[in-house]
Design a protein around this motif. Structure first.
Motif, PDB file in Angstrom:
ATOM      1  N   ARG A  11       0.829  -1.202   0.000  1.00 30.00           N
ATOM      2  CA  ARG A  11       0.000   0.000   0.000  1.00 30.00           C
ATOM      3  C   ARG A  11       0.869   1.260   0.000  1.00 30.00           C
ATOM      4  O   ARG A  11       0.552   2.261  -0.650  1.00 30.00           O
ATOM      5  CB  ARG A  11      -0.913  -0.043   1.231  1.00 30.00           C
ATOM      6  CG  ARG A  11      -1.835   1.116   1.403  1.00 30.00           C
ATOM      7  CD  ARG A  11      -2.997   1.118   0.409  1.00 30.00           C
ATOM      8  NE  ARG A  11      -3.525   2.465   0.274  1.00 30.00           N
ATOM      9  CZ  ARG A  11      -4.066   2.966  -0.831  1.00 30.00           C
ATOM     10  NH1 ARG A  11      -4.175   2.217  -1.910  1.00 30.00           N
ATOM     11  NH2 ARG A  11      -4.514   4.189  -0.849  1.00 30.00           N
ATOM     12  N   ASN A  14       2.068   1.811  -3.475  1.00 27.65           N
ATOM     13  CA  ASN A  14       0.948   2.328  -4.266  1.00 27.65           C
ATOM     14  C   ASN A  14       0.749   3.817  -3.997  1.00 27.65           C
ATOM     15  O   ASN A  14       0.533   4.617  -4.910  1.00 27.65           O
ATOM     16  CB  ASN A  14      -0.302   1.513  -3.923  1.00 27.65           C
ATOM     17  CG  ASN A  14      -1.520   1.950  -4.707  1.00 27.65           C
ATOM     18  OD1 ASN A  14      -2.158   2.945  -4.363  1.00 27.65           O
ATOM     19  ND2 ASN A  14      -1.842   1.226  -5.773  1.00 27.65           N
ATOM     20  N   ASP A  33       0.147  -6.250 -17.040  1.00 26.29           N
ATOM     21  CA  ASP A  33      -1.007  -6.426 -16.134  1.00 26.29           C
ATOM     22  C   ASP A  33      -1.093  -5.383 -15.020  1.00 26.29           C
ATOM     23  O   ASP A  33      -1.743  -5.616 -14.003  1.00 26.29           O
ATOM     24  CB  ASP A  33      -0.989  -7.841 -15.503  1.00 26.29           C
ATOM     25  CG  ASP A  33      -0.780  -8.927 -16.542  1.00 26.29           C
ATOM     26  OD1 ASP A  33      -1.624  -9.029 -17.441  1.00 26.29           O
ATOM     27  OD2 ASP A  33       0.244  -9.652 -16.473  1.00 26.29           O
ATOM     28  N   LYS A  36      -5.453  -2.507 -15.938  1.00 21.69           N
ATOM     29  CA  LYS A  36      -6.778  -3.038 -15.617  1.00 21.69           C
ATOM     30  C   LYS A  36      -6.757  -3.921 -14.382  1.00 21.69           C
ATOM     31  O   LYS A  36      -7.620  -3.863 -13.528  1.00 21.69           O
ATOM     32  CB  LYS A  36      -7.265  -3.889 -16.799  1.00 21.69           C
ATOM     33  CG  LYS A  36      -8.375  -3.218 -17.597  1.00 21.69           C
ATOM     34  CD  LYS A  36      -8.949  -4.228 -18.574  1.00 21.69           C
ATOM     35  CE  LYS A  36      -9.083  -3.612 -19.953  1.00 21.69           C
ATOM     36  NZ  LYS A  36      -9.285  -4.593 -21.005  1.00 21.69           N
ATOM     37  N   MET A  37      -5.718  -4.774 -14.298  1.00 21.62           N
ATOM     38  CA  MET A  37      -5.666  -5.755 -13.218  1.00 21.62           C
ATOM     39  C   MET A  37      -5.086  -5.157 -11.939  1.00 21.62           C
ATOM     40  O   MET A  37      -5.351  -5.638 -10.850  1.00 21.62           O
ATOM     41  CB  MET A  37      -4.813  -6.941 -13.678  1.00 21.62           C
ATOM     42  CG  MET A  37      -4.715  -8.067 -12.685  1.00 21.62           C
ATOM     43  SD  MET A  37      -3.620  -9.353 -13.346  1.00 21.62           S
ATOM     44  CE  MET A  37      -3.495 -10.398 -11.898  1.00 21.62           C
ATOM     45  N   GLY A  38      -4.278  -4.123 -12.081  1.00 20.71           N
ATOM     46  CA  GLY A  38      -3.636  -3.526 -10.912  1.00 20.71           C
ATOM     47  C   GLY A  38      -2.378  -4.253 -10.467  1.00 20.71           C
ATOM     48  O   GLY A  38      -1.921  -4.087  -9.332  1.00 20.71           O
ATOM     49  N   GLY A  42      -0.859  -6.678  -7.073  1.00 23.25           N
ATOM     50  CA  GLY A  42      -1.809  -5.651  -6.643  1.00 23.25           C
ATOM     51  C   GLY A  42      -1.196  -4.311  -6.300  1.00 23.25           C
ATOM     52  O   GLY A  42      -1.848  -3.461  -5.697  1.00 23.25           O
ATOM     53  N   THR A  44      -0.385  -1.773  -8.151  1.00 25.18           N
ATOM     54  CA  THR A  44      -0.820  -0.584  -8.904  1.00 25.18           C
ATOM     55  C   THR A  44      -2.346  -0.457  -8.947  1.00 25.18           C
ATOM     56  O   THR A  44      -2.887   0.242  -9.803  1.00 25.18           O
ATOM     57  CB  THR A  44      -0.244  -0.636 -10.336  1.00 25.18           C
ATOM     58  OG1 THR A  44      -0.571  -1.903 -10.922  1.00 25.18           O
ATOM     59  CG2 THR A  44       1.259  -0.493 -10.333  1.00 25.18           C
ATOM     60  N   LYS A  45      -2.993  -1.100  -8.016  1.00 25.53           N
ATOM     61  CA  LYS A  45      -4.474  -1.062  -7.959  1.00 25.53           C
ATOM     62  C   LYS A  45      -4.995   0.372  -7.893  1.00 25.53           C
ATOM     63  O   LYS A  45      -4.504   1.184  -7.124  1.00 25.53           O
ATOM     64  CB  LYS A  45      -4.963  -1.806  -6.713  1.00 25.53           C
ATOM     65  CG  LYS A  45      -5.374  -3.221  -7.040  1.00 25.53           C
ATOM     66  CD  LYS A  45      -6.194  -3.870  -5.944  1.00 25.53           C
ATOM     67  CE  LYS A  45      -6.348  -5.339  -6.287  1.00 25.53           C
ATOM     68  NZ  LYS A  45      -5.703  -6.238  -5.360  1.00 25.53           N
ATOM     69  N   GLY A  46      -5.998   0.639  -8.727  1.00 28.77           N
ATOM     70  CA  GLY A  46      -6.662   1.945  -8.664  1.00 28.77           C
ATOM     71  C   GLY A  46      -5.956   3.045  -9.431  1.00 28.77           C
ATOM     72  O   GLY A  46      -6.507   4.126  -9.621  1.00 28.77           O
ATOM     73  N   GLU A  49      -7.513   3.771 -12.918  1.00 29.70           N
ATOM     74  CA  GLU A  49      -8.779   4.491 -12.737  1.00 29.70           C
ATOM     75  C   GLU A  49      -8.506   5.979 -12.512  1.00 29.70           C
ATOM     76  O   GLU A  49      -9.159   6.833 -13.079  1.00 29.70           O
ATOM     77  CB  GLU A  49      -9.572   3.949 -11.534  1.00 29.70           C
ATOM     78  CG  GLU A  49     -10.308   2.644 -11.790  1.00 29.70           C
ATOM     79  CD  GLU A  49      -9.478   1.424 -11.406  1.00 29.70           C
ATOM     80  OE1 GLU A  49      -8.243   1.437 -11.666  1.00 29.70           O
ATOM     81  OE2 GLU A  49     -10.030   0.468 -10.856  1.00 29.70           O
TER      82      GLU A  49
END
Lengths: 328, 312
Positions: A11, A14, A33, A36-38, A42, A44-46, A49
């Motif tokens: 986190r 990120n 990946d 879209k997948m983040g 995980g 790079t999640k968000g 968007e």
């Protein structure tokens, strides 16, 4: 005093990415990946968007483009932060990492190369011989690359922000085994951790232990156990290997007179060898005993998770070595 | 092409020719600190394609000759300085060979010594232009040999998927060191590979600078308007060895005495009136000679340069 909250290592990374992309429009990302997948882990999640598919780009499986393209994009006035899905893939993109990123400025006598290559590194449990290595020493041997090896969420965030603001290429080794580790992380988005400044993770008088990444936590655990026996470890985490804060290590050795180096990377010609050499050059007469290493085996890593753990230093290994070294 | 542009193109082509000849003279007379990969006979591709570029467009050049950089407006004394390892070279004296020179102000971004580096670098620079919306196009030169690298596939694929503003210009001179192109390609043309990447593949006569210019101009137009990459294959011929001094024992059809088929200098020169052509020739020869003398007179780099520019 700046406020803090407890965050996970993943986190924190990120958050560093998001803050730097908000701060500077030239910062962008690409990798497999990651959009879209983040990201497979995980990280790079968000971000796609928030920043759009143009600034957070999914690529094909093409590491030479991911790194070489980042080099070219840096020459074109942007600041690429790219992810290789596993640190091992620096070898898939070796020409681009070790020749293009590291040498373009030198060879042409001009240009800046502000590129960060994020490298999920180390043993994580059954990922196999080509997805688990600790390859940070390679970045020390070939001039022109900075190397970060964060061990805590706060350092992961602060060092990544420093890396993105650096005009030089940085290999950023994130330990996969630490992605879920939690720790205090400052709120202030301007708080960065400078390169080349070691962190004394534990003060002690009896022996210096130099460790990075996953091994910092194991060294601290070993220190807790040994303190019951009256062996007082000082744990020094260099945080970056290029530049290397050898001054802090030497100062610690001058205080403790003993040095144990712990790394997950294979023993032979690992960064421990370099640190041992620099310490004996600068502080030979401060040493009361030889410099020892606890390190990964000189073998490929087996895929079986139990066998794999036997190939890297455990807390027990560190405790045992420190006890023996204290008795020398 | 209007006649003023044609005359300027001729000036560029003939200037590159005189530079080629002057460098060869130096290499033969005095030896050389590196390998000179002569580009004589290929001036038409280099000058024609670069003439279609805007001054702020980005250029990655190939290793054969200096024509690309001369055409992009780099100072010849600086270029010769790179070649001769002089402190006045664009690399500050780290040169000494033909491989590296650059001029950020003119968009000359350099070259990787490992052939095929330019594909991924060029696609990346074009990605930067797409992100920044700066309207620039990146032109990447390469030889038929470098087209064998895996980096070609990785870069060409991504560039087409993202419709990047990049133009791929292959100088197919028939030889990759000792390897004949037709021995290492399953199809007769590099351009045959373009459809796999969903981009146009254009074959052009590399000995005809105007044809190369026109093909490149069209491709740059496509790239700039967001229609993505084009692969241009300019058919040319390697006149000399891989490097100056290479006796080419592997080659049965060596070119004797610089008998350049469809010599681009003569071909373009025929379209310029005699007086103008003679005047341009004299000026170009003089300019090359003066720039080479200036570079020769410059000091070699101080050894301290070894430790410079490792870090920004």
């Amino acid at each position: 005093m700046a406020s803090e909250r407890v965050l996970g290592y993943a986190r924190a990374i990120n958050e560093a990415l998001a803050e730097e992309m908000r701060r500077d429009e030239r910062v962008w990302m690409m990798g497999q990946d990651i959009g879209k997948m983040g990201g497979v882990f995980g990280l790079t999640k968000g971000l796609q968007e928030e920043f759009g598919a143009s600034r957070v780009r999914d690529t094909a499986i093409n590491e030479t483009f991911i790194v070489g393209g980042a080099a070219g994009a840096a020459l074109g006035g942007t600041i690429p932060v790219v992810e290789l899905q596993f640190a091992d893939f620096v070898l898939t993109a070796a020409d681009e990492v070790f020749h293009k990123l590291a040498k373009w400025r030198y060879m042409h006598g001009q240009f800046e190369m502000p590129v960060v290559v994020r490298l999920p590194s180390g043993v994580v449990g059954g990922a196999g011989a080509e997805h688990s290595q600790s390859l940070e020493t390679l970045g020390m041997h070939i001039a022109g690359l900075k190397v970060a090896v964060p061990a805590t969420p706060a350092d992961a965030k602060g060092l990544l922000k420093s890396a993105i603001r650096d005009p030089n290429p940085v290999l950023f080794f994130e330990h996969k085994g630490l992605y879920r580790a939690k720790g205090p992380v400052p709120e202030d988005p301007e708080l960065v951790v400078p390169f080349g400044v070691a962190n004394v993770a534990r003060q002690g008088r009896g022996m210096t232990v130099v460790a990075t990444g996953l091994m910092v936590g194991r060294a601290l655990e070993a220190a807790d156990r040994l303190s019951e026996d009256g062996i007082d470890l000082e744990v020094v985490d260099p945080r970056t290997l290029v530049p290397l804060d050898i001054d802090t290590i030497v100062a610690s050795v001058e205080k403790t007179h003993r040095l144990l180096i712990v790394h997950e990377a294979p023993r032979t010609a690992g960064f421990g060898a370099e640190i041992a050499q620099q310490v004996q050059e600068r502080a030979f007469f401060a040493l009361d005993a030889p410099v020892w290493r606890v390190a990964g085996t000189d073998t490929p890593l087996p895929q079986d998770p139990e066998l794999e753990q036997m190939c890297i230093p455990s807390v027990d290994d560190i405790v045992e070595a420190a006890r023996a070294l204290a008795a020398v | 092409m209007n006649s003023a542009d044609l005359i300027e193109l001729y000036r560029t082509v003939v200037t590159i020719r005189f530079a080629e000849l002057r460098i060869r003279e130096h290499v033969e007379a005095e030896g050389f600190g590196g390998f000179w990969h002569p580009g004589i006979g290929q001036e038409g591709v280099q000058a024609g394609a670069v003439a279609a570029m805007r001054s702020d467009d980005y250029l990655y050049y190939a290793h054969r000759g200096l024509g690309y950089a001369i055409a992009k407006g780099m100072d010849m004394a600086v270029l010769f300085g790179d070649l001769l390892g002089r402190s006045t070279g664009s690399t500050g004296g780290k040169g000494g060979g033909t491989v590296h020179f650059a001029d950020q102000s003119r968009g000359v971004l350099g070259q990787g010594g490992t052939l095929g580096s330019n594909f991924v670098m060029g696609a990346g620079t074009a990605t930067a232009s797409q992100l920044l919306g700066d309207g620039r196009v990146t032109v990447v030169f390469f030889g038929d040999g470098a087209a064998g690298r895996g980096t070609w596939h990785e870069a060409a694929l991504q560039a087409s998927v993202w419709k990047l503003p990049v133009v791929w210009v292959c100088e197919n001179n028939g030889w990759a060191l000792s390897a004949r192109f037709t021995d290492q390609s399953p199809t007769p043309n590099i351009a045959d590979r373009a459809p796999a990447y969903g981009m146009p593949g254009v074959i052009v006569d590399g000995q005809d600078p105007i044809a190369v210019h026109d093909a490149t101009s069209e491709a740059i137009g496509r790239a700039r308007s967001g229609e993505g990459p084009t692969l241009i294959e300019a058919k040319t011929l390697r006149i000399r060895g891989h490097y100056e001094g290479d006796r080419q024992p592997y080659r049965e059809d060596k070119v004797a005495d610089d008998e350049i088929p469809n010599d681009p200098v003569h071909r373009l020169g025929e379209q310029v009136d005699d007086d103008t052509r003679r005047q341009i020739d004299a000026e170009a020869r003089e300019k090359v000679a003066a720039a080479f003398d200036e570079a020769l007179a410059a000091p070699r780099a101080d050894p301290s340069v070894i430790f410079e520019a490792v870090w920004a």
